[in-house]
Design a protein around this motif. Structure first.
Motif, PDB file in Angstrom:
ATOM      1  N   LEU A   1       0.903  -1.394   0.076  1.00  0.00           N
ATOM      2  CA  LEU A   1       0.046   0.174   0.204  1.00  0.00           C
ATOM      3  C   LEU A   1       0.912   1.032   0.275  1.00  0.00           C
ATOM      4  O   LEU A   1       0.677   2.209  -0.722  1.00  0.00           O
ATOM      5  N   THR A   2       1.955   1.077   0.716  1.00  0.00           N
ATOM      6  CA  THR A   2       2.715   2.412   0.967  1.00  0.00           C
ATOM      7  C   THR A   2       3.616   2.448  -0.282  1.00  0.00           C
ATOM      8  O   THR A   2       3.664   3.803  -0.947  1.00  0.00           O
ATOM      9  N   VAL A   3       4.043   1.557  -1.049  1.00  0.00           N
ATOM     10  CA  VAL A   3       4.815   1.626  -2.136  1.00  0.00           C
ATOM     11  C   VAL A   3       4.142   2.217  -3.174  1.00  0.00           C
ATOM     12  O   VAL A   3       4.430   3.080  -3.790  1.00  0.00           O
ATOM     13  N   PHE A   4       3.023   1.432  -3.703  1.00  0.00           N
ATOM     14  CA  PHE A   4       2.210   1.965  -4.532  1.00  0.00           C
ATOM     15  C   PHE A   4       1.574   3.214  -4.391  1.00  0.00           C
ATOM     16  O   PHE A   4       1.212   4.177  -5.431  1.00  0.00           O
ATOM     17  N   ALA A   5       0.993   3.563  -3.196  1.00  0.00           N
ATOM     18  CA  ALA A   5       0.454   4.985  -3.048  1.00  0.00           C
ATOM     19  C   ALA A   5       1.515   6.059  -3.371  1.00  0.00           C
ATOM     20  O   ALA A   5       1.139   6.988  -3.763  1.00  0.00           O
ATOM     21  N   VAL A   6       2.864   5.780  -2.511  1.00  0.00           N
ATOM     22  CA  VAL A   6       3.721   6.858  -2.939  1.00  0.00           C
ATOM     23  C   VAL A   6       3.961   6.752  -4.387  1.00  0.00           C
ATOM     24  O   VAL A   6       4.273   8.097  -5.031  1.00  0.00           O
ATOM     25  N   GLU A   7       3.996   5.752  -5.391  1.00  0.00           N
ATOM     26  CA  GLU A   7       4.271   6.055  -6.808  1.00  0.00           C
ATOM     27  C   GLU A   7       3.158   6.740  -7.190  1.00  0.00           C
ATOM     28  O   GLU A   7       3.228   7.639  -8.189  1.00  0.00           O
ATOM     29  N   MET A   8       1.864   6.511  -6.794  1.00  0.00           N
ATOM     30  CA  MET A   8       0.576   7.250  -7.433  1.00  0.00           C
ATOM     31  C   MET A   8       0.819   8.824  -7.081  1.00  0.00           C
ATOM     32  O   MET A   8       0.339   9.677  -7.791  1.00  0.00           O
ATOM     33  N   LEU A   9       1.186   9.060  -5.836  1.00  0.00           N
ATOM     34  CA  LEU A   9       1.222  10.331  -5.393  1.00  0.00           C
ATOM     35  C   LEU A   9       2.309  11.184  -6.265  1.00  0.00           C
ATOM     36  O   LEU A   9       2.366  12.247  -6.684  1.00  0.00           O
ATOM     37  N   PHE A  10       3.518  10.479  -6.729  1.00  0.00           N
ATOM     38  CA  PHE A  10       4.660  11.132  -7.317  1.00  0.00           C
ATOM     39  C   PHE A  10       4.016  11.333  -8.792  1.00  0.00           C
ATOM     40  O   PHE A  10       4.342  12.374  -9.303  1.00  0.00           O
ATOM     41  N   ASN A  11       3.135  10.446  -9.363  1.00  0.00           N
ATOM     42  CA  ASN A  11       2.601  10.550 -10.667  1.00  0.00           C
ATOM     43  C   ASN A  11       1.739  11.661 -10.686  1.00  0.00           C
ATOM     44  O   ASN A  11       1.820  12.419 -11.493  1.00  0.00           O
TER      45      ASN A  11
END
Length: 439
Positions: free
Chosen positions: A36-46
């Motif tokens: 959750l943390t890994v992909f949520a951060v990715e989404m936030l970065f995008n």
């Protein structure tokens, strides 16, 4: 398997572990928090990247809001599963989109990247930018001629369909001129370059087609409508959540419905498909002997009544065609246009040609009868424009049906946000396949 896809698989595997019944709840939450943390951060970065480009409303915003909404219910596992599937859906769709774009470019390629240069040490493969006037180049059977020049050795038949539309192969013997973009169908040629690759016919034609890909007014309107649609769906999700919570007092149920609607607000299918359809239509037009000046001419031409190949184009129809803005001039307007006209004339063995451009097709006559003799090409251009238009509206219908299906299933079956992502992704892929196959 790509590294990113491997991360998706690992993330899904971790989420799967949380479904083991004997596992303590605290352990399940900790395991789910990792992906959750890994992909949520990715989404936030995008999203931040898009935000800096002033794209404030996009699919990443919907994914982040949906994830936050699910977390509000306390279901960390469902939030992790949703954000993983969102990331995977975007990644797989982007790969498919890029692959489709590369296939289109390959099919319509008229400018090779390299050429076989004759040197004192034998043949040497070099980038086109290194070719200078006077250099000798060897053309193998099936290869595209990289620069304009004169045949100095060998012989063969060259097909110029790629740059001037369907035509008979031209016999090329020593002393004959040949042009970039033509494909050597038989034989082998040694050609002496008469100009650089950048100023050769194929490069000029390719540049003209690429310039035609600029966003049109219609494209801009669709992009704006997509943003308004997403904002409207997000507001609808908020209103429904409040209404459902007041009437049912079920926070989890109300938030689940809202999360599905938020995920259904994504407009990636709409915003990505239109440029792809444009690209297909413009490049296919070139292969049919039609060079659209811009996407506006492509759109306007779709409104014109089509013609049969053996019919006469009336003055009234001609006026309508001129109104679309796809007949820019009777004579060459630029140095590059003149080069294209001269090339077409030489291939048709016209000593003193007068040219008129009709939807980008170069004709050897300047009077109105040109529209009668080339009605088939005009009809082909109109049909091509209509195909683009119909494919776009077909995709729009698929996208609308997909949104309606999400809303219906959310109320009737109470589908989870994770399943909503899968349905949304399926609709994107249907639109992608439809665009590439039919257009």
């Amino acid at each position: 398997m790509k590294r990113k896809n491997l991360l998706h698989v690992i993330g899904l595997a971790l989420v799967a572990l949380t479904f083991i019944p004997p596992m303590p709840t605290a352990i399940k939450i900790i395991i789910a928090l990792i992906p959750l943390t890994v992909f949520a951060v990715e989404m936030l970065f995008n999203y931040t990247f898009c935000f800096l480009k002033k794209e404030y409303v996009n699919e990443y915003l919907a994914f982040l809001l949906a994830t936050v909404a699910i977390l509000c219910t306390g279901n960390v596992t469902q939030a992790a599963l949703t954000v993983i599937l969102c990331s995977a859906a975007v990644s797989i769709f982007k790969d498919g989109y890029d692959k489709a774009q590369r296939q289109i470019d390959t099919l319509c390629n008229i400018v090779p990247k390299k050429a076989k240069l004759v040197t004192i040490n034998g043949l040497k493969t070099v980038p086109l930018a290194e070719i200078a006037p006077g250099d000798s180049i060897v053309i193998a059977p099936g290869s595209i001629i990289p620069v304009d020049g004169t045949v100095v050795n060998g012989g063969g038949r060259v097909d110029y369909t790629n740059i001037f539309g369907p035509s008979k192969p031209v016999e090329c013997l020593p002393g004959a001129k040949c042009y970039s973009g033509g494909t050597l169908r038989a034989g082998k040629l040694t050609v002496q370059a008469s100009t650089t690759a950048e100023r050769s016919i194929a490069s000029i034609m390719d540049t003209k087609t690429k310039k035609a890909h600029n966003m049109s007014d219609f494209h801009a309107k669709i992009s704006n409508i997509s943003k308004i649609f997403q904002i409207a769906m997000l507001l609808l999700a908020l209103v429904l959540f409040i209404a459902l919570y007041i009437t049912t007092k079920k926070f989890g149920y109300s938030m689940n419905i809202a999360s599905v609607l938020i995920l259904g607000s994504t407009v990636i299918g709409m915003t990505k498909m239109l440029p792809l359809i444009y690209h297909i239509s413009l490049l296919k037009g070139r292969r049919k002997g039609v060079i659209f000046r811009d996407t506006v001419s492509l759109e306007r031409l779709s409104k014109i009544q089509t013609f049969c190949p053996d019919s006469r184009v009336t003055e009234e129809a001609l006026d309508k065609i001129e109104e679309t803005g796809v007949i820019p001039a009777k004579n060459p307007t630029t140095e590059f246009d003149a080069a294209i006209y001269r090339t077409k004339a030489e291939l048709e063995a016209q000593k003193e040609p007068v040219f008129k451009i009709a939807m980008g097709f170069f004709s050897v006559n300047a009077n109105l009868t040109v529209y009668d003799s080339n009605t088939e090409r005009i009809a082909s251009a109109i049909r091509l424009s209509r195909t683009y238009k119909s494919v776009f509206w077909e995709n729009t219908v698929y996208l609308i049906l997909g949104k309606l299906a999400l809303i219906t299933l959310a109320f009737l079956l109470g589908i989870t946000p994770a399943l909503a992502v899968i349905i949304e992704f399926a609709v994107w892929m249907i639109c992608l396949i439809n665009a590439t196959k039919k257009a």
